[in-house]
Design a protein around this motif. Structure first.
Motif, PDB file in Angstrom:
ATOM      1  N   GLY A   1      38.474  40.128  27.304  1.00 61.84           N
ATOM      2  CA  GLY A   1      37.963  39.936  28.651  1.00 61.84           C
ATOM      3  C   GLY A   1      37.277  38.595  28.810  1.00 61.84           C
ATOM      4  O   GLY A   1      37.589  37.816  29.731  1.00 61.84           O
TER       5      GLY A   1
ATOM      6  N   LEU B   1      39.903  42.583  31.172  1.00 69.67           N
ATOM      7  CA  LEU B   1      39.601  43.607  30.166  1.00 69.67           C
ATOM      8  C   LEU B   1      40.321  44.913  30.467  1.00 69.67           C
ATOM      9  O   LEU B   1      40.587  45.702  29.550  1.00 69.67           O
ATOM     10  CB  LEU B   1      38.090  43.833  30.121  1.00 69.67           C
TER      11      LEU B   1
ATOM     12  N   THR C   1      32.845  45.893  27.856  1.00 66.12           N
ATOM     13  CA  THR C   1      33.385  45.607  26.521  1.00 66.12           C
ATOM     14  C   THR C   1      32.926  46.657  25.521  1.00 66.12           C
ATOM     15  O   THR C   1      33.716  47.147  24.697  1.00 66.12           O
ATOM     16  CB  THR C   1      32.934  44.209  26.066  1.00 66.12           C
TER      17      THR C   1
END
Length: 705
Positions: free
Chosen positions: A566, A346, A477
């Motif tokens: 990710g 990520l 995220t």
């Protein structure tokens, strides 16, 4: 004096090999505009083929050399140009760079599959049966003499080709203006093919010459190219004489460090890292011309909705809980890194996806986070996790300061050099003191890692660590999505589109690059700490440059602008090992998969995650089919918890059910929604509804015009 001359001869013979390999690298770049990161891997493959023909099958040396240099190497170079590079020639610099990185990773994996790395393969030097001769007090072997003569012949031949032949002029003109070459009767495809063939042959010559003096190891031979990179950067990727001069500097530096470096516990790794340090210094000191082929294919970076991201984050945590509840501890050890490696992957989204900064050292930075947590978090204190993130972010900021004047290929080279310095020197250092602070890394080659303690509870079981890593990935995220929607995210997109325009409009390049590198490094450091917790014990080899290449490739394949990248990257890295890793021979196939997937980037340059999102959107928006699917999956989960079905049945059944329900949702969507006509941009908001991403598209279009 005799010792000085002896080391000088050794340095010059090594420099000759670097000069041959580096000249092939410069030739390919000057004539095609593609910087070939897999150049050293091509030489490695040639060295293994030469060993197989001579030592393995007993062929005469002249015949083996002819087959490798005149048949196998040209065929390989032509195939790479035709199958891999030509389809992405019209794309941007980043896509071509990723293609060669994928080739590097794939060739290393293929070589390890064909030739067992645990078997020693000594290769004799040329004319080993002849006595060496003397130049003054220095002793010169015939292998060293042949190496230097070959370098001189290559230099003369390349200069004549590029400056005195029509073929050479056509090769150099192709990268400047392919259309103009065609108008003058040239063939750009033929020129590119000739450059790749000749460049591969030079890499093969270098690989065969250096193989007898080092271990015949796929990764080691491929990464010897770092020294050739340094020589090529000395030549500014275009001057063959300066490239040869740079090779002399690198070769002699390595040789004299071997002979005169003081003997202590802190300096052995310095000799191994010296070419990478010199490469980094050369990138910073030498002025660089504008990179050729800087045409970039800049697609729109998706603007995630907070509702959709929140649902995705919740699904990530739910996935972690499901895996923790249905898998046994041995299976969790294999599967759980989905989330920790997903956090590391990520980190590429804000760095490369938003800001357009290419980095090949994210996994190495993750190693810093893992080491910091291992030593400071031995008692599980949560503050140690914050310290791991902070130290990793500081390392990222340190990389960003010199990276201010680097971009594209040069930035990729600089970050690769940083990773090599960590691999070969920093991670090998014993315990030392810095400003009165005791610093410990991998003291005995490995370090034990403990889990965290939260609210007085130690998270030391695999199931608990899996859920914890899933929560961290979900929060990261959400944070990246918030960043994309905020002011700083828009600034990063502007930085990616045009650094010059960003600076002209008042943006601070240094502050922006330092901030995004530090942010990405902090995320990678968090992922490294989580990975260390799950592995229990970590070694430097888990965070080296070669180990980081598959992670980089999978992140690019997923789509660098997608916040869901990710979880995708972690799953794509770990799932093949969980599904196919039942037999020993499948490990080689698993190692080869990221390289093969990266080579297919030209067919889907926008990434797989946006494609998945488009295909599953009808299901996500269906108020009837989606609840039915969730209920079905919940029943299957309860059956697994009750022991009625096993884990494989749950996995396979859930996948089949999800695909069936997706097809049903697509059919319902097709019946209820009419296709939207293509509306000109000036009628957006009038003839069709205004969309959240339209404002950014219009702004970028006006700026580009």
């Amino acid at each position: 004096m005799e010792q000085f001359l002896t080391f000088g001869i050794v340095g010059l013979s090594t420099a000759a090999i670097y000069a041959v390999v580096g000249s092939g690298l410069v030739l390919t770049y000057v004539t095609t505009g593609v910087f070939n990161f897999a150049h050293g891997a091509a030489g490695m493959l040639a060295a293994f083929a030469y060993w197989q023909l001579t030592a393995g099958w007993g062929w005469p040396v002249p015949v083996a050399l002819a087959v490798v240099l005149l048949v196998l190497a040209p065929a390989f170079g032509a195939a790479v140009e035709r199958v891999l590079l030509r389809p992405v020639q019209a794309l941007g610099e980043a896509e071509r760079l990723v293609m060669t990185v994928a080739l590097l990773s794939g060739l290393i994996a293929a070589a390890r599959w064909i030739w067992d790395p645990n078997v020693a393969r000594p290769l004799p030097t040329f004319f080993a049966d002849r006595k060496p001769f003397h130049i003054g007090p220095a002793t010169v072997t015939w292998h060293q003499a042949v190496t230097m003569l070959v370098a001189v012949a290559v230099a003369a031949g390349l200069w004549f080709l590029l400056n005195r032949t029509r073929t050479g002029a056509e090769m150099r003109a192709t990268v400047d203006d392919r259309a103009l070459v065609r108008l003058n009767g040239g063939d750009p495809a033929r020129s590119g093919r000739a450059a790749w063939i000749l460049g591969t042959q030079l890499a093969a010559v270098g690989g065969i010459l250096i193989a007898p003096t080092v271990a015949l190891d796929a990764a080691q031979l491929s990464l010897l190219i770092v020294s050739a990179y340094t020589a090529a950067v000395f030549g500014r990727l275009r001057s063959l004489p300066l490239t040869f001069g740079g090779a002399v500097v690198v070769g002699c530096l390595e040789s004299y460090l071997t002979g005169y470096l003081p003997q202590n516990a802190y300096l052995p790794g310095l000799r191994l890292a010296a070419p990478a340090l010199l490469l980094f210094a050369a990138l910073l000191v030498f002025p660089h011309r504008r990179l050729r082929g800087r045409d970039r294919r800049l697609g729109r970076v998706p603007l995630p909705t907070m509702r959709g991201t929140a649902v995705f984050a919740a699904a990530t945590v739910l996935l972690g809980a499901v895996l923790a509840s249905v898998l046994d501890e041995p299976d969790l050890i294999t599967v759980a890194p989905i989330f920790s490696l997903g956090v590391v992957a990520l980190s590429y989204v804000p760095l490369a996806g938003y800001a357009g900064q290419i980095s090949l050292c994210q996994l190495s930075v993750a190693g810093i986070g893992a080491v910091v947590w291992a030593h400071l978090g031995a008692d599980g204190s949560p503050w140690a996790l914050a310290a791991a993130v902070a130290v990793s972010a500081a390392a990222g900021a340190l990389i960003a300061v010199p990276a201010l004047r680097l971009s594209g290929v040069y930035l990729a080279l600089g970050t690769a050099a940083f990773a090599v310095v960590l691999d070969r020197w920093i991670f090998t250092l014993p315990t030392f003191e810095l400003l009165g602070v005791r610093v410990a890394l991998f003291e005995q080659g490995s370090v034990e890692v403990a889990g965290p303690s939260l609210f007085g509870r130690a998270l030391d079981g695999e199931a608990e660590l899996t859920v914890f890593a899933a929560v961290c990935l979900a929060l990261a995220t959400l944070g990246v999505a918030v960043l994309r929607r905020g002011r700083f995210g828009r600034r990063l997109i502007a930085l990616r589109d045009s650094e010059a325009a960003y600076a002209t409009l008042g943006g601070n390049l240094l502050a922006a690059k330092v901030a995004v590198f530090a942010l990405a490094a902090g995320i990678a450091g968090l992922g490294g700490a989580l990975y260390g917790m799950q592995q229990r014990s970590i070694t430097p080899e888990q965070f080296n440059l070669v180990a980081g290449l598959p992670l980089f490739l999978v992140a690019v394949i997923g789509g660098l602008g997608a916040v869901g990248n990710g979880l995708f990257a972690g799953t794509a890295l770990v799932a093949p090992n969980a599904l196919l890793g039942l037999a020993p021979w499948t490990q080689n196939l698993i190692a080869l998969l990221p390289g093969l997937a990266g080579m297919g980037l030209g067919h889907n340059p926008d990434g797989i995650v946006p494609m998945f999102r488009r295909r599953w959107e009808p299901l996500a928006g269906d108020g009837i089919v989606l609840p039915a699917l969730l209920c079905t999956l919940a029943v299957a989960w309860l059956l697994r918890l009750a022991g009625a079905i096993d884990g494989w049945t749950l996995f396979c059944g859930s996948l089949i059910v999800a695909l069936v329900f997706r097809a049903l949702a697509e059919a319902r969507h097709a019946r209820t929604v009419a296709p939207e006509p293509d509306v000109p941009v000036e009628w957006w908001g009038v003839r069709r509804a205004w969309r959240p991403g339209d404002e950014e598209v219009l702004a970028r279009g006006v700026a580009g015009g």
